[in-house]
Write an enzyme that holds these catalytic residues in place. Structure first.
Site, mmCIF file in Angstrom:
data_model
loop_
_atom_site.group_PDB
_atom_site.id
_atom_site.type_symbol
_atom_site.label_atom_id
_atom_site.label_comp_id
_atom_site.label_asym_id
_atom_site.label_seq_id
_atom_site.Cartn_x
_atom_site.Cartn_y
_atom_site.Cartn_z
ATOM 1 N N LEU A 203 0.347 -1.609 -0.138
ATOM 2 C CA LEU A 203 -0.021 -0.006 0.716
ATOM 3 C C LEU A 203 1.065 1.425 0.135
ATOM 4 O O LEU A 203 1.796 0.985 0.788
ATOM 5 C CB LEU A 203 -1.243 0.005 1.236
ATOM 6 C CG LEU A 203 -1.295 1.196 1.674
ATOM 7 C CD1 LEU A 203 -2.710 1.645 0.896
ATOM 8 C CD2 LEU A 203 -2.350 1.046 2.712
ATOM 9 N N CYS A 207 0.705 8.536 -3.573
ATOM 10 C CA CYS A 207 1.656 8.223 -4.542
ATOM 11 C C CYS A 207 1.414 9.121 -5.345
ATOM 12 O O CYS A 207 2.534 8.262 -6.314
ATOM 13 C CB CYS A 207 0.839 7.096 -4.725
ATOM 14 S SG CYS A 207 -1.225 7.499 -5.688
ATOM 15 N N GLY A 208 1.761 10.333 -5.659
ATOM 16 C CA GLY A 208 1.806 11.329 -6.100
ATOM 17 C C GLY A 208 1.454 11.011 -7.790
ATOM 18 O O GLY A 208 0.441 10.326 -7.919
ATOM 19 N N GLY A 210 2.639 8.783 -8.810
ATOM 20 C CA GLY A 210 3.297 6.646 -9.104
ATOM 21 C C GLY A 210 4.575 6.530 -9.579
ATOM 22 O O GLY A 210 4.440 5.793 -9.645
ATOM 23 N N GLU A 231 -5.799 15.212 -10.384
ATOM 24 C CA GLU A 231 -4.905 15.155 -11.161
ATOM 25 C C GLU A 231 -3.627 14.559 -11.482
ATOM 26 O O GLU A 231 -3.134 13.381 -12.353
ATOM 27 C CB GLU A 231 -4.035 16.844 -11.071
ATOM 28 C CG GLU A 231 -4.610 17.451 -11.471
ATOM 29 C CD GLU A 231 -5.038 18.255 -13.115
ATOM 30 O OE1 GLU A 231 -3.873 17.985 -13.614
ATOM 31 O OE2 GLU A 231 -5.975 18.748 -13.638
ATOM 32 N N CYS A 390 12.673 27.535 1.300
ATOM 33 C CA CYS A 390 12.627 25.482 1.503
ATOM 34 C C CYS A 390 14.472 25.542 1.480
ATOM 35 O O CYS A 390 14.824 24.823 2.605
ATOM 36 C CB CYS A 390 11.675 24.821 0.620
ATOM 37 S SG CYS A 390 10.329 25.258 1.423
#
Length: 411
Positions: A203, A207-208, A210, A231, A390
């Site tokens: 799992l 997943c962003g 993919g 998206e 960042c």
């Protein structure tokens, strides 16, 4: 215009300092005096609105920043609303720098000795915290927050993330020389922690686009990958293997039996009150003896409470509802659920390098006209500031990125 959801949501944080701020803010040079006293390392060369030049710090080696303050109003914003006001001052042209990254790194490196010199204070801190609370990650709030950031468009992200579509820290410390190689090294390190084999069930939470799920599939795993971003899921379903199940699902709704769980830089989106819920999900869905590999971003332990007590620029403008992790607290919550915390690695400077390379690619996309035209100049400048902010945070050492393995007991 695209990106309006982020900019519209940030309006709650736009507390414009007027006469009230002038009453409560110290005098301009007192603000500078406090910063000067708090700089244990490094220096700032400041060019001030009255034409004078003042050097702050400079007593010990560190980051050296060059700043031109075009309006005293910038110091009012900094003294009252911290990093949120400092961004608003930059957007308004009230200060500038040939390279803001050393300034952000300097403030982070000296955060403990600076105290609240660069943080929101009094009424303004409470107001920012209240605005941030509206973005709580309830189920509906999570969907809204994810949409605001991750659904900016696959054409937007692909213009500067590159072919891996990996929107998390790469791993350069294994000798990778390019961003693509370092992203591949990061994914390999995550999957190596899970001891995947043919037919094992994985799992992936968050997943962003993919890429990690695809790599796990190539190792023989059966993969369920979940996200709340329409998206991202559309991209993953189009570009990754059909054997991977890409599901629009909230982590709180998952109830299965998995040999392994992976989650890369998702937990920072939850908010502190949902850390136990996330770890409940991990413990509930892992088989006995199963392993979870988590990549997460943390705030330095000594800085966490001051950070969590308000809202910063990132929470206001970039990641609604987000909060960086306090490692000691997150680890204790994991261990309370029978998840053994093991093999932690830290690679914050790799994230600084990742962000620098993203910014270079973003700048190239802008100059070459590859960024979608619907993103206006204000949004492009916001995004560039975010990448610099960042990078400075990681270079200054106050924030870090980690990988850790959580092992569920056999009992």
């Amino acid at each position: 215009m695209r990106g309006s959801s982020l900019l519209h949501g940030a309006r709650r944080f736009e507390i414009r300092p007027g006469w009230l701020a002038r009453i409560f803010a110290p005098g301009f040079h007192k603000v500078l005096d406090r910063i000067d006293a708090g700089l244990a390392t490094g220096s700032i060369t400041g060019r001030l609105p009255d034409g004078s030049v003042r050097v702050l710090g400079g007593r010990n080696p560190g980051f050296d920043a060059d700043v031109t303050v075009n309006s005293w109003r910038a110091l009012i914003r900094l003294a009252t609303t911290g990093s949120v006001g400092w961004y608003q001052a930059w957007e308004a042209g009230e200060w500038e720098s040939p390279d803001p990254v050393p300034l952000f790194a300097l403030f982070m490196a000296n955060a403990q000795t600076l105290g609240d010199a660069g943080r929101a204070k009094h009424f303004w801190r409470k107001a920012l915290r209240a605005a941030h609370a509206i973005n709580r990650n309830t189920k509906s709030g999570s969907a809204r927050n994810i949409e605001a950031h991750y659904d900016l468009g696959n054409d937007f992200y692909s213009a500067w993330l590159g072919p891996t579509m990996a929107y998390s820290s790469a791993l350069f410390s294994d000798g990778a020389r390019t961003l693509e190689a370092a992203q591949a090294a990061k994914m390999a390190a995550i999957l190596d922690r899970l001891a995947l084999a043919q037919g094992r069930r994985l799992l992936e939470i968050g997943c962003g686009w993919g890429t990690l799920a695809q790599e796990a599939h190539l190792r023989g795993a059966s993969v369920d990958a979940i996200s709340l971003s329409d998206e991202q899921l559309a991209w993953a379903r189009e570009h990754q293997d059909d054997a991977v199940e890409f599901l629009h699902r909230d982590y709180r709704d998952v109830d299965g039996r998995y040999d392994a769980i992976a989650s890369v830089e998702m937990v920072e989106a939850l908010g502190r009150e949902y850390w136990p819920t996330f770890l409940d999900c991990v413990a509930r869905n892992l088989k006995p003896g199963g392993r979870a590999a988590i990549q997460y971003i943390s705030m330095h332990e000594a800085l966490f409470e001051g950070y969590a007590d308000s809202a910063d620029f990132i929470q206001a403008y970039i990641f609604p509802g987000g909060l960086l992790i306090r490692t000691s607290e997150f680890r204790a919550l994991a261990e309370e659920r029978g998840l053994v915390w093991t093999d932690q690695t830290d690679f914050g400077q790799d994230y600084a390098q990742t962000l620098r390379l993203w910014r270079e690619r973003f700048d190239s996309a802008v100059s070459e006209g590859r960024l979608p035209a619907e993103f206006d100049e204000r949004f492009r400048r916001l995004w560039r500031y975010y990448l610099m902010y960042c990078e400075g945070g990681f270079r200054g050492g106050g924030i870090d990125v980690h990988q850790v393995t959580l092992v569920k007991g056999e009992g």
